[in-house]
Scaffold this motif. Structure first.
Motif, PDB file in Angstrom:
ATOM      1  N   PHE A 205       0.868  -1.170   0.000  1.00 46.25           N
ATOM      2  CA  PHE A 205       0.000   0.000   0.000  1.00 46.25           C
ATOM      3  C   PHE A 205       0.906   1.222   0.000  1.00 46.25           C
ATOM      4  O   PHE A 205       1.706   1.413   0.911  1.00 46.25           O
ATOM      5  CB  PHE A 205      -0.918   0.015   1.214  1.00 46.25           C
ATOM      6  CG  PHE A 205      -2.037  -0.968   1.113  1.00 46.25           C
ATOM      7  CD1 PHE A 205      -3.135  -0.698   0.306  1.00 46.25           C
ATOM      8  CD2 PHE A 205      -1.991  -2.159   1.802  1.00 46.25           C
ATOM      9  CE1 PHE A 205      -4.169  -1.607   0.199  1.00 46.25           C
ATOM     10  CE2 PHE A 205      -3.020  -3.081   1.696  1.00 46.25           C
ATOM     11  CZ  PHE A 205      -4.108  -2.803   0.892  1.00 46.25           C
ATOM     12  N   LYS A 206       0.814   2.035  -1.053  1.00 46.35           N
ATOM     13  CA  LYS A 206       1.600   3.257  -1.163  1.00 46.35           C
ATOM     14  C   LYS A 206       0.667   4.397  -1.534  1.00 46.35           C
ATOM     15  O   LYS A 206      -0.015   4.323  -2.549  1.00 46.35           O
ATOM     16  CB  LYS A 206       2.700   3.111  -2.216  1.00 46.35           C
ATOM     17  CG  LYS A 206       3.776   2.107  -1.844  1.00 46.35           C
ATOM     18  CD  LYS A 206       4.869   2.046  -2.893  1.00 46.35           C
ATOM     19  CE  LYS A 206       5.910   1.006  -2.485  1.00 46.35           C
ATOM     20  NZ  LYS A 206       6.937   0.826  -3.508  1.00 46.35           N
ATOM     21  N   GLN A 207       0.626   5.403  -0.692  1.00 52.87           N
ATOM     22  CA  GLN A 207      -0.212   6.588  -0.909  1.00 52.87           C
ATOM     23  C   GLN A 207      -1.661   6.200  -1.169  1.00 52.87           C
ATOM     24  O   GLN A 207      -2.318   6.734  -2.050  1.00 52.87           O
ATOM     25  CB  GLN A 207       0.350   7.438  -2.048  1.00 52.87           C
ATOM     26  CG  GLN A 207       1.754   7.930  -1.775  1.00 52.87           C
ATOM     27  CD  GLN A 207       2.332   8.705  -2.935  1.00 52.87           C
ATOM     28  OE1 GLN A 207       1.839   8.643  -4.066  1.00 52.87           O
ATOM     29  NE2 GLN A 207       3.400   9.447  -2.670  1.00 52.87           N
ATOM     30  N   GLY A 208      -2.159   5.232  -0.415  1.00 54.92           N
ATOM     31  CA  GLY A 208      -3.558   4.829  -0.500  1.00 54.92           C
ATOM     32  C   GLY A 208      -3.897   3.907  -1.658  1.00 54.92           C
ATOM     33  O   GLY A 208      -5.056   3.590  -1.882  1.00 54.92           O
TER      34      GLY A 208
END
Length: 113
Positions: free
Chosen positions: A63-66
């Motif tokens: 999960f990266k930046q949502g």
């Protein structure tokens, strides 16, 4: 495949641990290319037209930046906290496919859990 059926269209899909290969059968034959490049080396010979995507069942999910992002890291020999019921395992693309209903657990041998 029946050799006389030139209306049949099939997508070949082979997902491995870290990559996925895709090919196409249409118009009564497999698609071919006459030239390709592998590891910077040109190959001038008739061959099946197989395209490789750099993501496979063992590619890790983050999960990266949502957003859910795939790879490029591999879960290696420890994939699937969901698929293999491994506490603390690394979330992989195969886990996402199971949660999304794309894998049918009852079709796999009991040895897989």
């Amino acid at each position: 495949l029946h050799a006389d059926d030139d209306t049949l269209q099939v997508i070949g899909f082979d997902m491995g641990g870290t990559s996925t290969d895709v090919s196409r059968y249409a118009g009564g034959s497999f698609e071919h290319v006459l030239e390709s490049e592998t590891a910077g080396v040109s190959i001038l010979a008739p061959q099946l037209d197989i395209n490789t995507v750099a993501a496979g069942g063992g590619s890790r999910l983050f999960f990266k930046q949502g957003a859910l992002v795939v790879g490029p890291e591999s879960a290696k020999a420890h994939p699937g906290p969901i698929c293999y019921r491994k506490v603390g395992g690394m979330l992989a693309l195969t886990d996402a496919n199971l949660v999304l209903g794309r894998l049918l657990p009852h079709r796999f041998p009991a040895i897989f859990g």
